[in-house]
Design a protein around this motif. Sequence first.
Motif, short mmCIF file in Angstrom:
data_model
loop_
_atom_site.label_atom_id
_atom_site.label_comp_id
_atom_site.label_asym_id
_atom_site.label_seq_id
_atom_site.Cartn_x
_atom_site.Cartn_y
_atom_site.Cartn_z
N GLU A 87 0.83 -1.21 0.00
CA GLU A 87 0.00 0.00 0.00
C GLU A 87 0.86 1.26 0.00
O GLU A 87 0.58 2.23 -0.71
N LEU A 88 1.93 1.25 0.77
CA LEU A 88 2.83 2.40 0.81
C LEU A 88 3.49 2.60 -0.56
O LEU A 88 3.60 3.73 -1.05
N ALA A 89 3.90 1.51 -1.18
CA ALA A 89 4.52 1.60 -2.51
C ALA A 89 3.53 2.20 -3.51
O ALA A 89 3.91 3.04 -4.34
N LEU A 90 2.28 1.78 -3.44
CA LEU A 90 1.27 2.31 -4.35
C LEU A 90 1.01 3.79 -4.09
O LEU A 90 0.93 4.59 -5.02
N ARG A 91 0.91 4.17 -2.83
CA ARG A 91 0.68 5.58 -2.50
C ARG A 91 1.83 6.46 -3.01
O ARG A 91 1.62 7.54 -3.55
N ARG A 92 3.06 5.98 -2.84
CA ARG A 92 4.21 6.75 -3.32
C ARG A 92 4.22 6.85 -4.83
O ARG A 92 4.57 7.89 -5.40
N MET A 93 3.83 5.77 -5.51
CA MET A 93 3.75 5.80 -6.97
C MET A 93 2.70 6.80 -7.41
O MET A 93 2.90 7.55 -8.36
N LEU A 94 1.56 6.85 -6.71
CA LEU A 94 0.50 7.80 -7.06
C LEU A 94 0.97 9.24 -6.86
O LEU A 94 0.63 10.12 -7.67
N ASP A 95 1.75 9.48 -5.82
CA ASP A 95 2.32 10.82 -5.62
C ASP A 95 3.25 11.19 -6.77
O ASP A 95 3.20 12.32 -7.28
N ALA B 80 1.10 11.90 -9.89
CA ALA B 80 0.43 13.20 -9.82
C ALA B 80 1.42 14.33 -10.08
O ALA B 80 1.10 15.29 -10.81
N ASP B 81 2.61 14.23 -9.52
CA ASP B 81 3.63 15.25 -9.74
C ASP B 81 4.02 15.31 -11.21
O ASP B 81 4.11 16.39 -11.81
N ARG B 82 4.22 14.16 -11.81
CA ARG B 82 4.60 14.12 -13.22
C ARG B 82 3.47 14.66 -14.10
O ARG B 82 3.72 15.37 -15.08
N PHE B 83 2.24 14.32 -13.76
CA PHE B 83 1.12 14.81 -14.55
C PHE B 83 1.03 16.32 -14.49
O PHE B 83 0.83 16.99 -15.50
N ASP C 101 3.85 22.04 -18.93
CA ASP C 101 4.98 22.10 -19.85
C ASP C 101 4.51 22.55 -21.24
O ASP C 101 4.21 21.75 -22.10
N GLY C 102 4.41 23.83 -21.44
CA GLY C 102 3.99 24.35 -22.74
C GLY C 102 2.65 25.03 -22.65
O GLY C 102 1.99 25.04 -21.62
N GLU D 196 3.24 13.81 -28.87
CA GLU D 196 3.54 15.02 -28.09
C GLU D 196 3.28 14.78 -26.60
O GLU D 196 4.06 15.22 -25.75
N TRP D 197 2.20 14.08 -26.30
CA TRP D 197 1.87 13.77 -24.91
C TRP D 197 2.98 12.90 -24.32
O TRP D 197 3.44 13.13 -23.20
N ASP D 198 3.44 11.91 -25.07
CA ASP D 198 4.51 11.04 -24.58
C ASP D 198 5.79 11.82 -24.35
O ASP D 198 6.49 11.59 -23.36
N ALA D 199 6.11 12.74 -25.24
CA ALA D 199 7.32 13.56 -25.07
C ALA D 199 7.24 14.39 -23.79
O ALA D 199 8.20 14.47 -23.02
N ARG D 200 6.07 14.99 -23.55
CA ARG D 200 5.90 15.75 -22.30
C ARG D 200 6.03 14.85 -21.09
O ARG D 200 6.64 15.21 -20.08
N TRP D 201 5.42 13.68 -21.18
CA TRP D 201 5.46 12.74 -20.05
C TRP D 201 6.90 12.32 -19.77
O TRP D 201 7.33 12.27 -18.62
N GLN D 202 7.65 12.02 -20.80
CA GLN D 202 9.04 11.60 -20.63
C GLN D 202 9.88 12.70 -20.01
O GLN D 202 10.75 12.44 -19.17
N ARG D 203 9.66 13.96 -20.43
CA ARG D 203 10.38 15.09 -19.82
C ARG D 203 10.03 15.19 -18.35
O ARG D 203 10.91 15.34 -17.49
N ALA D 204 8.75 15.12 -18.03
CA ALA D 204 8.31 15.22 -16.63
C ALA D 204 8.88 14.07 -15.82
O ALA D 204 9.34 14.25 -14.68
N LYS D 205 8.92 12.91 -16.40
CA LYS D 205 9.45 11.73 -15.70
C LYS D 205 10.94 11.90 -15.44
O LYS D 205 11.42 11.58 -14.34
N SER D 206 11.68 12.41 -16.40
CA SER D 206 13.12 12.57 -16.20
C SER D 206 13.43 13.65 -15.16
O SER D 206 14.45 13.59 -14.49
N GLU D 207 12.53 14.61 -15.00
CA GLU D 207 12.72 15.67 -14.02
C GLU D 207 12.40 15.21 -12.59
O GLU D 207 12.81 15.85 -11.64
N THR D 208 11.65 14.12 -12.47
CA THR D 208 11.21 13.67 -11.15
C THR D 208 11.75 12.30 -10.78
O THR D 208 11.38 11.76 -9.76
N ALA D 209 12.62 11.76 -11.57
CA ALA D 209 13.14 10.40 -11.34
C ALA D 209 13.86 10.23 -10.03
O ALA D 209 14.00 10.91 -9.17
#
Length: 89
Positions: free
Chosen positions: A44-52, A55-58, A64-65, A76-89
């Motif tokens: 449950e903790l792992a899932l809650r952290r993943m949801l956080d 949400a941050d990446r979303f 972004d733009g 375009e959506w995937d490119a934005r998602w990948q940028r957000a993901k790399s910023e929060t990894a």
Amino acid sequence: KLDEEKGELEAAILGGDRDAIESEVGDLLFTAVNLARWAGVEPELALRRMLDRFADRFRRAESDGQTPLESLTPEEWDARWQRAKSETA
């Protein structure tokens, strides 16, 4: 076991039987929970952290733009998602 359950879910999806799909999703989730517990992780903790993280990446992808998300192509959506993901990894 996780790969086995994933394969069974894929087969159910191809078969198109809604009840079978639901059953296989349940089996896959149950297996993932047991895998987490076996690895010493509170599921449950792992899932809650993943949801956080999600949400941050979303929020990052959304801001972004100037083009709203609903106007983006899948690429375009995937490119934005990948940028957000790399910023929060």
